[in-house]
Design an enzyme around this catalytic site. Structure first.
Site, PDB file in Angstrom:
ATOM      1  N   LYS A 238      46.343  44.903  44.008  1.00  0.00           N
ATOM      2  CA  LYS A 238      45.738  43.770  44.710  1.00  0.00           C
ATOM      3  C   LYS A 238      46.811  42.811  45.205  1.00  0.00           C
ATOM      4  CE  LYS A 238      41.069  44.423  43.251  1.00  0.00           C
ATOM      5  NZ  LYS A 238      39.926  44.114  42.392  1.00  0.00           N
TER       6      LYS A 238
ATOM      7  N   ARG B 247      40.774  50.048  35.860  1.00  0.00           N
ATOM      8  CA  ARG B 247      40.466  50.696  37.144  1.00  0.00           C
ATOM      9  C   ARG B 247      41.730  50.683  37.981  1.00  0.00           C
ATOM     10  NH1 ARG B 247      39.101  49.146  42.235  1.00  0.00           N
ATOM     11  NH2 ARG B 247      37.567  50.384  43.349  1.00  0.00           N
TER      12      ARG B 247
HETATM   13  C1  7PJ Z   1      37.029  46.298  41.982  1.00  0.00           C
HETATM   14  C2  7PJ Z   1      35.942  47.160  42.124  1.00  0.00           C
HETATM   15  C3  7PJ Z   1      37.235  45.629  40.732  1.00  0.00           C
HETATM   16  C4  7PJ Z   1      35.266  46.776  39.955  1.00  0.00           C
HETATM   17  C5  7PJ Z   1      37.040  47.084  43.990  1.00  0.00           C
HETATM   18  C6  7PJ Z   1      40.189  47.110  45.462  1.00  0.00           C
HETATM   19  C7  7PJ Z   1      38.945  46.484  45.957  1.00  0.00           C
HETATM   20  N1  7PJ Z   1      35.070  47.396  41.118  1.00  0.00           N
HETATM   21  N2  7PJ Z   1      35.960  47.640  43.395  1.00  0.00           N
HETATM   22  N3  7PJ Z   1      36.317  45.913  39.757  1.00  0.00           N
HETATM   23  N4  7PJ Z   1      37.713  46.278  43.160  1.00  0.00           N
HETATM   24  N5  7PJ Z   1      34.428  46.982  38.931  1.00  0.00           N
HETATM   25  O1  7PJ Z   1      40.186  48.050  44.679  1.00  0.00           O
HETATM   26  O2  7PJ Z   1      41.267  46.604  45.898  1.00  0.00           O
HETATM   27  O3  7PJ Z   1      38.145  44.833  40.506  1.00  0.00           O
HETATM   28  S1  7PJ Z   1      37.443  47.406  45.651  1.00  0.00           S
END
Ligand code: 7PJ
Length: 337
Positions: free
Chosen positions: A274, A309
């Site tokens: 990010k 994640r």
């Molecule tokens: C997240 C997500 C996060 C969860 C994205 C990116 C943006 N789902 N989906 N948590 N971020 N649960 O990956 O840069 O932080 S999309």
């Protein structure tokens, strides 16, 4: 509500008056008092102790007793090297196979929720994710699959195709049908904190006090999920790094991560690649943000986060193995002398 001031700590042996955090092996919880002294775990109210240390449920059949790695598999057109549909499918399956060597869960998303992203129609999103999930299952990859979507119809189609859980960045607020769908299917769901819409969320994020506001929002979303018939042991919480947050907000949430254990649910952290990592780390391109992302993932593990994640599953897993061997998890300590 009464505000806990958590201090998570790692290492062995466990300090005598520290509380083992649920599902994290050797991450201990202490609570700091206003004067900076640490309150003994034995002095915490019993219900708080239970929320913090009761074992967390398995996630799609995977025991949540060590930090789990969730590998990100984006299936938006810009995430493929070639626009051709057949090639894209093979490419996605190859990436899923590669990731599943080191990932406990695959998170598949067909709509970019990055700041400034434009919405995608239900049909377009289904046509991106469903063939990929079918192809992954068809090729014998059994790794649990999470569908990253805000839309009930997309989630339903993905679950039918072989997905195992739902990851909703709006915490069931975008689509009024989503809570009922998750309740009916009985699958785990990640409730992530976000403000407003991805199109506008980064324009001017404001909070009086970001940490308690995000905490209270997640508590409210958990209550709404339960009211809609979703079992409490199906809920996962996520502070939503980067979703309507400035760099200062992201850092405040990351420092306070251990607080979120007091919600009594597994905690998911998505910080991988990010913007703040690029800004602080001095890395403009996404892939160049891998080392900073691994550093933040280790911080998350040390705060007892249950699910990380990440884009870089192999690198994150390697870092976690070393962290474990140095005392972070009991599993890691089994590597002998
Ligand atoms: C997240 C997500 C996060 C969860 C994205 C990116 C943006 N789902 N989906 N948590 N971020 N649960 O990956 O840069 O932080 S999309």
């Amino acid at each position: 509500m009464r505000r806990l001031r958590p201090v998570a700590m790692t290492g062995t042996p466990r300090p005598a008056d520290a509380l083992p955090l649920a599902g994290s092996g050797t991450v201990w919880w202490r609570e700091a008092l206003a004067d900076g002294a640490l309150r003994a775990a034995g002095d915490l109210p019993a219900e708080v102790r239970d929320r913090l240390s009761d074992p967390r449920p398995d996630l799609c059949g995977v025991p949540a007793d060590r930090p789990l790695v969730m590998g990100i598999l984006n299936v938006t057109p810009d995430s493929f090297s070639d626009g051709g549909a057949h090639y894209a499918l093979e490419d996605a399956v190859r990436r899923a196979r590669g990731m599943s060597a080191e990932a406990d869960i695959l998170d598949i998303g067909g709509e970019s929720t990055r700041p400034g992203a434009k919405p995608v129609s239900v049909q377009a999103e289904i046509s991106r994710v469903v063939p990929v999930i079918r192809a992954i299952r068809g090729s014998g990859i059994a790794t649990p699959i999470s569908i990253d979507t805000r839309k009930a119809e997309v989630a339903a189609a993905a679950l039918d195709a072989g997905a195992d859980m739902v990851n909703d960045v709006t915490a069931l607020r975008y689509d009024p049908e989503m809570a009922a769908l998750v309740a009916e299917r009985g699958v785990p769901v990640c409730l992530m904190h976000s403000v407003a819409d991805p199109e506008t969320m980064q324009q001017n994020p404001r909070y009086d006090d970001v940490v308690p506001e995000v905490f209270d929002h997640l508590a409210e979303r958990m209550a709404a999920a339960e009211a809609a018939g979703i079992a409490r042991d199906r809920l996962i919480v996520d502070p939503g790094i980067g979703f309507g947050k400035s760099m200062a907000h992201n850092l405040a949430l990351l420092r306070a991560l251990a607080l979120f254990h007091d919600l009594g649910a597994p905690v998911l952290l998505g910080a991988s690649r990010k913007r703040f990592i690029g800004t602080i780390g001095g890395a403009e391109a996404g892939p160049d943000r891998m080392p900073g992302s691994v550093a933040v993932a280790l911080h998350g593990a040390a705060q007892g986060v249950h699910i990380l994640r990440v884009h870089d599953t192999a690198e994150t897993r390697q870092a976690l193995r070393l962290w474990g061997a140095l005392g972070g998890t009991e599993e890691g300590q089994n590597h002998g002398a």
